[in-house]
Design an enzyme around this catalytic site. Structure first.
Site, short mmCIF file in Angstrom:
data_model
loop_
_atom_site.label_atom_id
_atom_site.label_comp_id
_atom_site.label_asym_id
_atom_site.label_seq_id
_atom_site.Cartn_x
_atom_site.Cartn_y
_atom_site.Cartn_z
N SER A 29 0.85 -1.19 0.00
CA SER A 29 0.00 0.00 0.00
C SER A 29 0.88 1.24 0.00
CB SER A 29 -0.89 0.02 1.24
OG SER A 29 -1.81 -1.04 1.22
N GLY A 70 -0.45 4.41 0.09
CA GLY A 70 -1.32 5.52 0.48
C GLY A 70 -2.12 6.04 -0.70
N GLY A 103 -1.84 4.51 -4.32
CA GLY A 103 -2.39 3.22 -4.71
C GLY A 103 -1.56 2.04 -4.24
N GLY A 148 -6.75 0.09 4.23
CA GLY A 148 -5.89 -1.05 3.94
C GLY A 148 -6.61 -2.37 4.10
N ASP A 149 -7.53 -2.44 5.06
CA ASP A 149 -8.31 -3.67 5.25
C ASP A 149 -9.22 -3.92 4.05
OD1 ASP A 149 -7.12 -3.67 7.76
OD2 ASP A 149 -8.83 -2.66 8.70
#
Length: 309
Positions: free
Chosen positions: A217, A219, A222, A248-249
């Site tokens: 990730s 941020g 992408g 993120g989940d």
């Protein structure tokens, strides 16, 4: 069925305030409570996408009872949490509406006894028998061995179940060596694992350490993915403003959904990026704005090969 493991479940409490100021009293404009912990957030997003999901991990005390009571009213999610004698933790997210920023406070979690950990391992092995994929998510509560995820990865691999690992620090380092099918660190977690702050180099190093595929990730920039089939970068068409908690989940949920749906890598990444951005637009973790998701899904830019660098 997709299985998500949240060893350190939490009751997520979100406060919204007009502006967050140190050393001052605040009038809270809204309070929202949800069952939380990374794997529970992943499960809710998967269920909203139409997948059958079972959640397991630990729940204890009054907070644990609240979590389990609320899971019973979550369509598509089956509760297989195990009891512990300690109290499940709470996490506090304070959303500063003026600054468009979020401050997070995370409690450590209950002390898990050796007998409780042994009971979980037995239950986990039984649940794998009907799982199409498993996600191991989040921090370890006190008392759980630091190499716990490495053992759970090996158990899943022995059962022939694809496994995604989303954790950090020493549990991630040990877990990678057990050869999970996918790890999903953020840029800081990836740098801590590999010692490299250059994402492309770091993803390649994580592959050498044992991960079969890596999706990092980045941020608002992408995702960066590296796998035996190639490498890709996937980015949203524009920045989405809101609460980033749980983004993120949702990316993990998108990757798992694409895995069990047998999508090619570019489509998995587009789904993950669109879900992550749509979660930023939603008010609380574990939810996503479906309209934003559908609008973004066809507009996510995915580049491959040398262009991904």
């Amino acid at each position: 069925m997709i299985l998500t493991v949240t060893l350190n479940t939490a009751l997520d409490i979100t406060y919204r305030v007009p502006a967050l100021r140190p050393h001052a009293s605040h009038r809270v404009s809204e309070v929202i409570e949800r069952p939380g912990g990374k794997g529970l957030n992943v499960a809710r997003v998967l269920a909203a996408l139409g997948h059958e999901v079972t959640v397991t991990g630990f729940a204890g005390g009054a907070t644990g009872r609240v979590i389990q009571d609320r899971l019973t009213s979550t369509p598509g999610v089956i509760d297989a949490l195990l009891p512990v004698s300690g109290a499940t933790r709470r996490t506090i997210a304070i959303v500063d509406e003026r600054a468009d920023d979020t401050t997070q406070l995370n409690e450590p979690g209950p002390e898990v006894t050796p007998s409780e950990w042994s009971a979980f391992q037995e239950a986990y092995e039984d649940l794998l028998a009907s799982a199409d994929a498993v996600a191991l998510c989040g921090s370890l509560p006190p008392g759980v061995p630091v190499g716990a995820y490495a053992g759970l990865v090996r158990t899943a691999r022995a059962a022939g179940v694809p496994v995604v690992l989303d954790t950090s620090g020493e549990p991630l380092r040990r877990g990678v060596a057990a050869r999970p099918d996918l790890i999903k660190p953020n840029a800081d977690e990836l740098a801590e694992l590999t010692g490299s702050h250059e994402p492309l180099r770091a993803t390649q190093d994580a592959l050498r350490r044992g991960a079969r595929a890596v999706v990092a990730s980045l941020g608002t920039d992408g995702l960066l993915a590296a796998a035996p089939e190639g490498r890709w970068r996937a980015a949203p068409p524009a920045r989405v403003h809101g609460n980033p908690t749980g983004a993120g989940d949702s990316a993990v949920a998108g990757l798992l959904s694409g895995l069990v749906d047998h999508l090619p890598w570019p489509d998995r990444l587009a789904r993950a990026v669109a879900l992550s951005a749509a979660t930023v637009a939603a008010p609380v973790a574990g939810e996503f704005d479906r309209k934003v998701y559908e609008e973004l899904l066809e507009r996510v830019a995915v580049t491959s090969g040398v262009n991904a660098a």
